[in-house]
Design a protein around this motif. Structure first.
Motif, PDB file in Angstrom:
ATOM      1  N   SER A  83      14.412  78.134  27.811  1.00 60.28           N
ATOM      2  CA  SER A  83      14.701  79.321  27.287  1.00 60.28           C
ATOM      3  C   SER A  83      15.187  79.451  25.839  1.00 60.28           C
ATOM      4  N   TYR A 127      19.330  89.551  19.251  1.00 60.59           N
ATOM      5  CA  TYR A 127      18.574  90.130  20.535  1.00 60.59           C
ATOM      6  C   TYR A 127      19.090  91.433  20.844  1.00 60.59           C
ATOM      7  N   TRP A 156      13.586  80.929  22.649  1.00 63.13           N
ATOM      8  CA  TRP A 156      14.150  81.941  21.869  1.00 63.13           C
ATOM      9  C   TRP A 156      14.559  81.441  20.541  1.00 63.13           C
ATOM     10  N   ARG A 157      14.288  80.312  20.222  1.00 62.59           N
ATOM     11  CA  ARG A 157      14.670  79.457  18.949  1.00 62.59           C
ATOM     12  C   ARG A 157      16.207  79.929  18.815  1.00 62.59           C
ATOM     13  N   ASP A 165      22.192  84.926  21.156  1.00 66.67           N
ATOM     14  CA  ASP A 165      21.164  85.314  20.187  1.00 66.67           C
ATOM     15  C   ASP A 165      21.843  86.799  19.636  1.00 66.67           C
ATOM     16  N   ARG A 184      21.185  84.963  26.948  1.00 70.15           N
ATOM     17  CA  ARG A 184      20.674  85.423  25.441  1.00 70.15           C
ATOM     18  C   ARG A 184      21.478  86.397  24.668  1.00 70.15           C
TER      19      ARG A 184
END
Length: 100
Positions: A16, A85, A20-21, A82, A78
């Protein structure tokens, strides 16, 4: 919880992050938890053994939150790693079928 589901979850977390880089390292701790080290965030994912309602306990920088599914764990991870996000939340409201 047996080791197999936790191993699969650990691999899912690693894949994941790649999808998601998002930079981070996913490891298994000696006590069976999944540990993710991001740029400036530490995450620990433990199987919740004592609470039958929640399957996972996610600790992000020491703050613990329960998760009832792997999807919930992924969302929390995430959101923590991130900053770009944008979590989409669905809100349901009751309205009349025919406007009055």
């Amino acid at each position: 919880m047996s080791a197999a589901p936790v191993d699969l979850t650990c691999e899912l977390m690693a894949q994941s992050l790649a999808a998601w880089r998002v930079a981070g390292v996913v490891e298994r701790s000696r006590d069976g938890a999944i540990v993710i080290r991001g740029a400036c965030t530490d995450i620990r994912i433990d199987p919740a053994a004592s609470d039958p309602m929640f399957r996972w306990m996610v600790a992000i920088d020491g703050r613990k939150r329960p998760a009832i599914s792997v999807v919930g764990v992924l969302r929390q991870v995430r959101e923590a790693l991130d900053p770009g996000y944008a979590a989409n939340r669905v809100r349901v409201a009751l309205t009349p079928l025919v406007p009055s």
